[in-house]
Scaffold this motif. Sequence first.
Motif, PDB file in Angstrom:
ATOM      1  N   ARG A 178      41.657  47.332  43.918  1.00 29.64           N
ATOM      2  CA  ARG A 178      40.276  46.936  43.419  1.00 29.64           C
ATOM      3  C   ARG A 178      39.212  47.253  44.296  1.00 29.64           C
ATOM      4  O   ARG A 178      38.164  47.327  43.558  1.00 29.64           O
ATOM      5  CB  ARG A 178      40.578  45.259  43.108  1.00 29.64           C
ATOM      6  N   ILE A 214      39.271  38.867  41.277  1.00 25.61           N
ATOM      7  CA  ILE A 214      39.495  37.657  40.638  1.00 25.61           C
ATOM      8  C   ILE A 214      39.630  37.904  39.145  1.00 25.61           C
ATOM      9  O   ILE A 214      40.581  37.592  38.329  1.00 25.61           O
ATOM     10  CB  ILE A 214      38.460  36.810  40.855  1.00 25.61           C
ATOM     11  N   TYR A 215      38.692  38.929  38.815  1.00 28.12           N
ATOM     12  CA  TYR A 215      38.589  39.300  37.172  1.00 28.12           C
ATOM     13  C   TYR A 215      38.492  40.637  37.091  1.00 28.12           C
ATOM     14  O   TYR A 215      37.815  41.247  37.975  1.00 28.12           O
ATOM     15  CB  TYR A 215      37.177  38.354  36.618  1.00 28.12           C
ATOM     16  N   PRO A 216      39.096  41.322  36.054  1.00 30.15           N
ATOM     17  CA  PRO A 216      39.926  40.869  35.252  1.00 30.15           C
ATOM     18  C   PRO A 216      41.434  40.313  35.638  1.00 30.15           C
ATOM     19  O   PRO A 216      41.692  40.963  36.790  1.00 30.15           O
ATOM     20  CB  PRO A 216      40.045  41.589  34.083  1.00 30.15           C
ATOM     21  N   ARG A 217      42.204  39.818  35.189  1.00 29.38           N
ATOM     22  CA  ARG A 217      43.445  39.406  35.728  1.00 29.38           C
ATOM     23  C   ARG A 217      44.674  40.622  35.549  1.00 29.38           C
ATOM     24  O   ARG A 217      43.980  41.626  35.075  1.00 29.38           O
ATOM     25  CB  ARG A 217      44.395  38.219  34.826  1.00 29.38           C
ATOM     26  N   SER A 218      45.664  40.770  36.323  1.00 32.27           N
ATOM     27  CA  SER A 218      46.391  42.052  36.327  1.00 32.27           C
ATOM     28  C   SER A 218      46.702  42.578  34.930  1.00 32.27           C
ATOM     29  O   SER A 218      47.024  41.536  34.072  1.00 32.27           O
ATOM     30  CB  SER A 218      47.641  41.599  37.054  1.00 32.27           C
ATOM     31  N   HIS A 219      46.595  43.783  34.716  1.00 31.20           N
ATOM     32  CA  HIS A 219      46.795  44.429  33.516  1.00 31.20           C
ATOM     33  C   HIS A 219      47.387  45.708  33.557  1.00 31.20           C
ATOM     34  O   HIS A 219      47.293  46.333  34.801  1.00 31.20           O
ATOM     35  CB  HIS A 219      45.499  44.503  32.387  1.00 31.20           C
ATOM     36  N   LYS A 221      47.511  42.608  29.277  1.00 31.21           N
ATOM     37  CA  LYS A 221      47.648  41.639  30.498  1.00 31.21           C
ATOM     38  C   LYS A 221      49.224  41.445  30.939  1.00 31.21           C
ATOM     39  O   LYS A 221      49.938  41.236  29.953  1.00 31.21           O
ATOM     40  CB  LYS A 221      46.907  40.371  29.898  1.00 31.21           C
ATOM     41  N   SER A 252      52.200  39.354  32.071  1.00 31.59           N
ATOM     42  CA  SER A 252      52.616  38.152  32.125  1.00 31.59           C
ATOM     43  C   SER A 252      53.167  37.708  33.570  1.00 31.59           C
ATOM     44  O   SER A 252      53.423  38.573  34.104  1.00 31.59           O
ATOM     45  CB  SER A 252      53.552  37.892  31.024  1.00 31.59           C
ATOM     46  N   ASN A 253      53.195  36.316  33.689  1.00 28.77           N
ATOM     47  CA  ASN A 253      53.629  35.774  34.969  1.00 28.77           C
ATOM     48  C   ASN A 253      54.989  36.454  35.416  1.00 28.77           C
ATOM     49  O   ASN A 253      55.336  36.471  36.588  1.00 28.77           O
ATOM     50  CB  ASN A 253      53.490  34.223  34.881  1.00 28.77           C
TER      51      ASN A 253
END
Length: 233
Positions: free
Chosen positions: A24, A32-37, A44, A46-47
């Motif tokens: 990043r 922080i934003y955006p989340r991992s993708h 996006k 998933s956990n």
Amino acid sequence: MIYWIFVFFLGTIFGSFSHLLVDRNIRQISIIYPRSHCPNCKHKISNIDLIPLISFIMLRGKCRNCNYKISLTYPLFELLGAVLSVLVFRYGITIQSIIIFFSLILCLVISAIDIKSLYIDMVYIYILMFLGLIYRFFYLSFNIGFLKIVLIFSFIFLFIYIISKRNIGDGDYFFYLSLFLFIKNENIVEFLFYSIWIGAFFAIIMAIKRKSTKIMIAFCPYIFLSYLYIINI
């Protein structure tokens, strides 16, 4: 056995986080934003697919949504974090070893950014220096010998900086100073020489490969390797 599994997995988590910081930083976006993708389909993640190393293996190195190949740098960073964790915490987890571990993770981030962009992000240098000040205050000392080393090194670096017409990065200077804070006085000169020798070795290889002496190299990785050796983890 449980201890080693915990230490290994802990390292993979910080290795994964260090990759996020590097990635990043290079792309100049928030951590922080955006989340991992997925970089390809932007789906996006998933956990369940964010578990270090395990997710990469289970997904066979591909995005679950579009089958885009995941870069090998992800598991590499996770593995590097695990190796550093095992080495640092092999004798137990203490406040001292925790500080050293975070110094290594920061070195990994700084070095990776330098490799990718030939740029040193001073934010991470300042964090490293802050940790170093805490470490030296509690585990080493701010004595006259240390101040002499810093002053002599600063004078020599400034001299080289001027005569080289600023062909060496001033970020390297602050990286060196930050790591001085973690190293015993009697080992600092050795640390300097090792980093120069390692850097010179790889610079010669690169010059031969490119058939030119006019090359720019990321020097932070060599400083990092020397630091790894000198603190004898």
